[in-house]
Design a protein around this motif. Structure first.
Motif, PDB file in Angstrom:
ATOM      1  N   PHE A 166       0.837  -1.198   0.000  1.00  0.00           N
ATOM      2  CA  PHE A 166       0.000   0.000   0.000  1.00  0.00           C
ATOM      3  C   PHE A 166       0.875   1.252   0.000  1.00  0.00           C
ATOM      4  N   LEU A 167       1.883   1.264   0.847  1.00  0.00           N
ATOM      5  CA  LEU A 167       2.749   2.443   0.921  1.00  0.00           C
ATOM      6  C   LEU A 167       3.537   2.640  -0.371  1.00  0.00           C
ATOM      7  N   LYS A 168       3.956   1.543  -0.998  1.00  0.00           N
ATOM      8  CA  LYS A 168       4.657   1.656  -2.283  1.00  0.00           C
ATOM      9  C   LYS A 168       3.707   2.199  -3.357  1.00  0.00           C
ATOM     10  N   ILE A 218      -5.096   0.199   7.347  1.00  0.00           N
ATOM     11  CA  ILE A 218      -4.498   1.089   6.351  1.00  0.00           C
ATOM     12  C   ILE A 218      -3.390   1.885   7.042  1.00  0.00           C
ATOM     13  N   PRO A 219      -2.143   1.772   6.591  1.00  0.00           N
ATOM     14  CA  PRO A 219      -1.007   2.316   7.345  1.00  0.00           C
ATOM     15  C   PRO A 219      -0.744   3.801   7.101  1.00  0.00           C
ATOM     16  N   VAL A 220      -1.713   4.619   7.474  1.00  0.00           N
ATOM     17  CA  VAL A 220      -1.525   6.061   7.384  1.00  0.00           C
ATOM     18  C   VAL A 220      -1.947   6.704   8.703  1.00  0.00           C
ATOM     19  N   ILE A 221      -1.474   7.930   8.914  1.00  0.00           N
ATOM     20  CA  ILE A 221      -1.690   8.637  10.177  1.00  0.00           C
ATOM     21  C   ILE A 221      -2.208  10.033   9.871  1.00  0.00           C
ATOM     22  N   HIS A 222      -3.137  10.493  10.706  1.00  0.00           N
ATOM     23  CA  HIS A 222      -3.731  11.811  10.529  1.00  0.00           C
ATOM     24  C   HIS A 222      -3.153  12.761  11.566  1.00  0.00           C
ATOM     25  N   CYS A 223      -2.501  13.791  11.078  1.00  0.00           N
ATOM     26  CA  CYS A 223      -1.850  14.785  11.944  1.00  0.00           C
ATOM     27  C   CYS A 223      -2.507  16.142  11.713  1.00  0.00           C
ATOM     28  N   ASP A 224      -2.818  16.850  12.792  1.00  0.00           N
ATOM     29  CA  ASP A 224      -3.465  18.160  12.660  1.00  0.00           C
ATOM     30  C   ASP A 224      -2.585  19.156  11.909  1.00  0.00           C
ATOM     31  N   ASP A 225      -1.272  18.999  12.031  1.00  0.00           N
ATOM     32  CA  ASP A 225      -0.357  19.937  11.373  1.00  0.00           C
ATOM     33  C   ASP A 225       0.060  19.468   9.977  1.00  0.00           C
ATOM     34  N   CYS A 226       0.350  18.171   9.851  1.00  0.00           N
ATOM     35  CA  CYS A 226       0.925  17.647   8.594  1.00  0.00           C
ATOM     36  C   CYS A 226      -0.117  17.045   7.662  1.00  0.00           C
ATOM     37  N   GLY A 227      -1.347  16.847   8.138  1.00  0.00           N
ATOM     38  CA  GLY A 227      -2.354  16.216   7.300  1.00  0.00           C
ATOM     39  C   GLY A 227      -2.248  14.705   7.337  1.00  0.00           C
ATOM     40  N   ASP A 241      -4.131   6.300  19.081  1.00  0.00           N
ATOM     41  CA  ASP A 241      -3.164   7.342  19.459  1.00  0.00           C
ATOM     42  C   ASP A 241      -1.751   6.949  19.031  1.00  0.00           C
ATOM     43  N   CYS A 242      -1.065   7.879  18.385  1.00  0.00           N
ATOM     44  CA  CYS A 242       0.300   7.605  17.925  1.00  0.00           C
ATOM     45  C   CYS A 242       1.014   8.952  17.722  1.00  0.00           C
ATOM     46  N   SER A 243       2.243   8.880  17.252  1.00  0.00           N
ATOM     47  CA  SER A 243       3.002  10.095  16.934  1.00  0.00           C
ATOM     48  C   SER A 243       3.084  10.264  15.431  1.00  0.00           C
ATOM     49  N   CYS A 244       3.036  11.473  14.979  1.00  0.00           N
ATOM     50  CA  CYS A 244       3.167  11.751  13.550  1.00  0.00           C
ATOM     51  C   CYS A 244       4.573  11.368  13.093  1.00  0.00           C
ATOM     52  N   PRO A 245       4.692  10.531  12.057  1.00  0.00           N
ATOM     53  CA  PRO A 245       6.020  10.134  11.566  1.00  0.00           C
ATOM     54  C   PRO A 245       6.815  11.310  11.002  1.00  0.00           C
ATOM     55  N   PRO A 269       1.517  14.438  18.627  1.00  0.00           N
ATOM     56  CA  PRO A 269       0.432  13.460  18.775  1.00  0.00           C
ATOM     57  C   PRO A 269      -0.450  13.447  17.523  1.00  0.00           C
ATOM     58  N   ALA A 270      -0.832  12.255  17.122  1.00  0.00           N
ATOM     59  CA  ALA A 270      -1.625  12.096  15.900  1.00  0.00           C
ATOM     60  C   ALA A 270      -2.548  10.891  16.066  1.00  0.00           C
ATOM     61  N   ARG A 271      -3.329  10.592  15.019  1.00  0.00           N
ATOM     62  CA  ARG A 271      -4.329   9.515  15.092  1.00  0.00           C
ATOM     63  C   ARG A 271      -4.139   8.555  13.919  1.00  0.00           C
ATOM     64  N   ARG A 272      -4.265   7.270  14.203  1.00  0.00           N
ATOM     65  CA  ARG A 272      -4.202   6.265  13.144  1.00  0.00           C
ATOM     66  C   ARG A 272      -5.495   6.256  12.321  1.00  0.00           C
ATOM     67  N   GLU A 273      -5.361   5.872  11.065  1.00  0.00           N
ATOM     68  CA  GLU A 273      -6.527   5.599  10.227  1.00  0.00           C
ATOM     69  C   GLU A 273      -7.239   4.374  10.803  1.00  0.00           C
TER      70      GLU A 273
END
Length: 868
Positions: free
Chosen positions: A141-143, A445-454, A488-492, A497-501
């Protein structure tokens, strides 16, 4: 050779144990022999195998064993399509974790499959819910995301308000969720998509190269991709549009029928429709009603055609004196074309149904061949065939193709606000693949939602994104949304602090690349490209016709996407495809109308076929023959059949009863017939095994021995061809015939060395031909015939081509150019002998009336012409 009955239960367990101990079917990627990859569509671990599984895997096993005997390095793996809603439903109903339910089912079904004696490489087994598998799926998916093949957007979806999840179109039945039965709603959700449309043309063109696929499947794929060449046309509004647009743009494949236009149609989701709904309660209510139909083309196609007049009007592009009303209609899809149409009721059935309902004009503009223009009308069935254009002014008399081109050229030359009124365009029915599912039991789905980075992809080093085990289903909806910590996770990217999909992937994703993973299932990347390129494409893929569209299309897309990211280097995953028929059975109902299983009824002897219920003795209604299903209780448990008769009997019956592409009717009589044949072969081979072993040097053969040898090698040649073409029932029929021939020879008395030699040769060839179909019986017979090795490891017998040549041939005889009869002569008979045999025939003498023939022309081994 023992004379007792063949004991399937004891024999089959013994040989299965030996195959396992010797790793007979384990495949090496380093084997230098030519490869052959045979694969059956892997099962969902529902709890028990059914007769459809027996048929599917028996067919694949015949091919695998045959190709192995032919000297190929055969890959024949097995796995489990293990994610999906049924496990979550079981969790809710039985208070069990989806993982536990799934793996318990896998363990049970694995045991069931093993007693079938399948030649599977179990060392490559995996389930799609294994962390090791879905880790690599996340990596893919990431590729794909990095390669621009994944995106996120708002989309209209089918929403089940009870299960609180998105449903695929195929999961909406009569407007209701397939499991909850709730009325499905249409909602707009932000979804993840794979860009399958990037490959629309490539997927379409390549279908013609799939010459070992059934034609009906290729046609279904073509129709699903749905290429259409047409014209985008702008109609000018004559009443102000609420959006401020000056024109309404449509896409049509039939600009030749523009003079038959009766009204314009808008999708309920069209921007103009949405804007009108803001101020018009009737339109808003109508749009809300439309949203309960479902989003599939089939649901929309079959629904009653309904609409509402918007009050808007547009000018006809070819005749400014004509104004067309604009309706919102429930049968128009927003995601095809522009979400707007011009309607020509005389030549489109949906438009006609709508026009008749609302009293709109129906003006035919295509005249069938030999029809009268003055009297031709369209009643309740639209005319959609070829013809000549009429009632269309400057287009009259043109063919459909010429009229399309003429209209396109005319409208391309007209400008509205500095742009052409029309432009030619190619459209596809295929839409991008929405993979988001709001459920727990799927690949995260291996993506993360960050308030700053999207939206930020997870780092590869942080994979896998594992499903949490500590979840519950005490409320409807996705447990991942309610988990106290998992989200709950950290933005890569920024570390905040960020949120998993919380959406997981559609299970079609899991099954769209598993065939590639089998080539190197322990690899720490999605594939070992060398192994994938070495084994793929799958040489023979076998499965149900119900997967003819989506699974196969998605797999074809995935292979191309994997090629783009360097995971393999090919486009098409399956070289050969075979779709087997279903297994069917009679249905039975009690006097109260309840479905009864075959075990709950007993047949009554008498002139007419009748049955009673075992428990009550009450009469039973014998119903139609239908696909085996739990709901109608007309299923037969494969385990019961195997324990009673043995796996070989079940396999033999499944392969013998009908052509494999057709449905097979399961009958107790048929199974018992297969069981009797097993016993007959066992006795026959035993009689031959009791004779002296054949010497390495063949003796001189008598006519009887030669006849048996010819029958043996003809059968061997024919069965080889039948298996190559998956004509299993033909192979079975030929083996029956050979057994009859061997029986005649054996029971005639094996008094001569040559007859005994030919009978042993026939028995050995018979056992080898049976081995792919009835492997346990074949091993036992092979052993009784004195062989120390396994028949599973033996080479396929060579056909003696000289024995396939007939000593005599039949020649047709023509007299003065007309066939009058035929003669049988030796294949190498001279022309003189053929002429003499011809003149000796009564019908020739009668035709000559006592006169000598003017000429006799002999075409050697073809025909005889007598000129009287």
């Amino acid at each position: 050779m023992a004379t007792e009955r063949y004991n399937a239960r004891e024999v089959e367990a013994r040989w299965q144990k030996l195959w396992d101990e010797k790793d007979v079917f384990k495949t090496s990627n380093d084997d230098p022999r030519e490869k052959y990859y045979v694969l059956e569509m892997f099962p969902y671990p529902s709890g028990r195998i059914h007769m459809g599984h027996v048929r599917n895997y028996a067919m694949g096993d015949v091919v695998a064993r045959y190709k192995r005997a032919r000297g190929f390095n055969v890959l024949h793996p097995m796995g489990w399509d293990a994610f999906g809603m049924p496990a979550e439903n079981a969790a809710m109903q039985n208070n069990v974790h989806p993982k536990d339910w799934t793996y318990e089912n896998i363990a049970f079904m694995r045991g069931q499959l093993k007693i079938m004696g399948l030649s599977l490489d179990w060392s490559r087994e995996f389930a799609t819910c294994d962390v090791e598998y879905y880790t690599q799926q996340q990596r893919l998916f990431l590729k794909f995301l990095e390669a621009g093949l994944v995106y996120r957007k708002k989309s209209k979806v089918n929403w089940d308000p009870v299960d609180m999840t998105v449903l695929a179109n195929e999961q909406v039945i009569d407007g209701r969720g397939w499991r909850s039965g709730a009325l499905v709603e249409q909602r707009e959700l932000t979804q993840w998509f794979f860009k399958i449309t990037d490959y629309s043309e490539d997927l379409l063109e390549a279908i013609d190269t799939l010459d070992r696929w059934p034609e009906k499947v290729r046609l279904m794929q073509k129709n699903w991709i749905g290429k259409s060449e047409g014209l985008r046309v702008r109609f000018e509004f004559t009443t102000p549009a609420p959006t401020g647009d000056k024109t309404l743009e449509i896409f049509t494949t039939r600009p030749d029928t523009l003079f038959g236009a009766s009204f314009m149609g808008l999708s309920p989701d069209h921007p103009v429709s949405a804007k009108l709904a803001e101020t018009n309660p009737q339109i808003a209510a109508f749009i809300e009603e439309c949203r309960r139909i479902g989003t599939s083309a089939e649901a929309i196609e079959t629904a009653e055609k309904k609409g509402i007049d918007t009050g808007l009007r547009v000018k006809h592009p070819l005749d400014a004196s004509i104004e067309l009303p604009v309706y919102i209609a429930n049968f128009i899809l927003m995601d095809y074309g522009t979400g707007a149409i011009f309607a020509c009721p005389a030549h489109d059935q949906r438009d006609l149904d709508f026009a008749r309902k609302y009293g709109l004009p129906v003006r035919p503009v295509v005249l069938p061949k030999d029809a009268d223009a003055a009297s031709f009308t369209v009643a309740d069935v639209a005319y959609t065939d070829d013809g000549t254009i009429f009632n269309s002014g400057f287009l009259d008399g043109l063919s459909i193709a010429d009229a399309k081109d003429t209209v396109a050229k005319k409208l391309e030359a007209i400008e509205i606000d500095g742009a052409p009124q029309a432009a030619r365009q190619v459209n596809y029915r295929l839409r991008d693949w929405g993979i988001s599912r709001q459920r727990y039991w799927g690949c995260p789905i291996p993506v993360i939602h960050c308030d700053d980075c999207g939206v930020v992809p997870e780092n590869d080093a942080n994979l896998p994104v594992k499903l949490p085990d500590d979840i519950n289903f005490d409320k409807p909806g996705n447990p991942l949304d309610r988990h106290p910590t998992w989200r709950d996770c950290s933005c890569p990217k920024c570390g905040k602090p960020a949120r998993r999909e919380t959406d997981t992937m559609d299970t079609f994703v899991d099954s769209s690349w598993y065939f590639a993973r089998f080539t190197a299932p322990q690899c720490d990347q999605p594939t070992d490209p060398a192994a994938a390129n070495g084994w793929l494409p799958v040489d023979q893929y076998i499965g149900g016709i119900e997967h003819a569209i989506l699974h196969l299309l998605y797999s074809r897309f995935f292979t191309r996407a994997m090629q783009k990211v360097g995971a393999l280097d090919l486009k098409e995953p399956f070289k050969g495809l075979f779709t087997q028929g279903m297994v069917t059975h009679e249905t039975y109902k009690s006097a109260e109308g309840k479905w009864l299983s075959p075990a709950e009824i007993r047949f009554v002897e008498g002139a007419e076929r009748s049955a009673v219920e075992v428990a009550t003795g009450a009469p039973v209604t014998i119903g139609s023959i239908e696909k085996m299903s739990k709901s109608k209780k007309n299923t037969v448990d494969p385990t019961d059949i195997i324990e009673t008769y043995g796996a070989d009997t079940a396999r033999w019956f499944m392969l013998s009863d009908s052509p494999p592409e057709r449905d097979v009717i399961w009958t107790e009589e048929g199974v018992q017939g297969a069981w009797r044949f097993v016993q007959r072969v066992w006795r026959l081979v035993g009689e031959i095994a009791a004779t002296p072993a054949r010497s390495s040097t063949a003796p001189e053969f008598s006519d009887g021995a030669l006849e048996l040898r010819r029958a043996t090698h003809k059968t061997l040649a024919a069965v080889s061809k039948d298996i190559e073409t998956l004509s299993f029932n033909r192979a079975v029929a030929r083996i029956y015939e050979l057994v009859n021939q061997i029986g005649k020879t054996v029971h005639g008395g094996l008094t001569f060395e040559d007859v005994s030699w030919s009978a042993r040769e026939a028995a050995e060839c018979l056992v080898m031909m049976m081995a792919p179909m009835m492997p346990h019986l074949a091993e036992e017979c092979w052993k009784e015939l004195g062989h120390t090795g396994l028949v599973a490891e033996a080479s396929w017998p060579a056909v003696d081509e000289s024995l396939l040549v007939e000593d005599s041939i039949v020649l047709p005889i023509q007299i003065n150019g007309k066939k009058k009869g035929e003669i049988t002569v030796a294949r190498d008979a001279s022309n003189e002998v053929v002429e003499a045999a011809t003149l000796a025939q009564d019908f020739v003498q009668k035709a000559l009336e006592g006169r000598p023939p003017r000429k006799i022309i002999v075409v050697p081994q073809r025909i005889v012409n007598v000129v009287a």
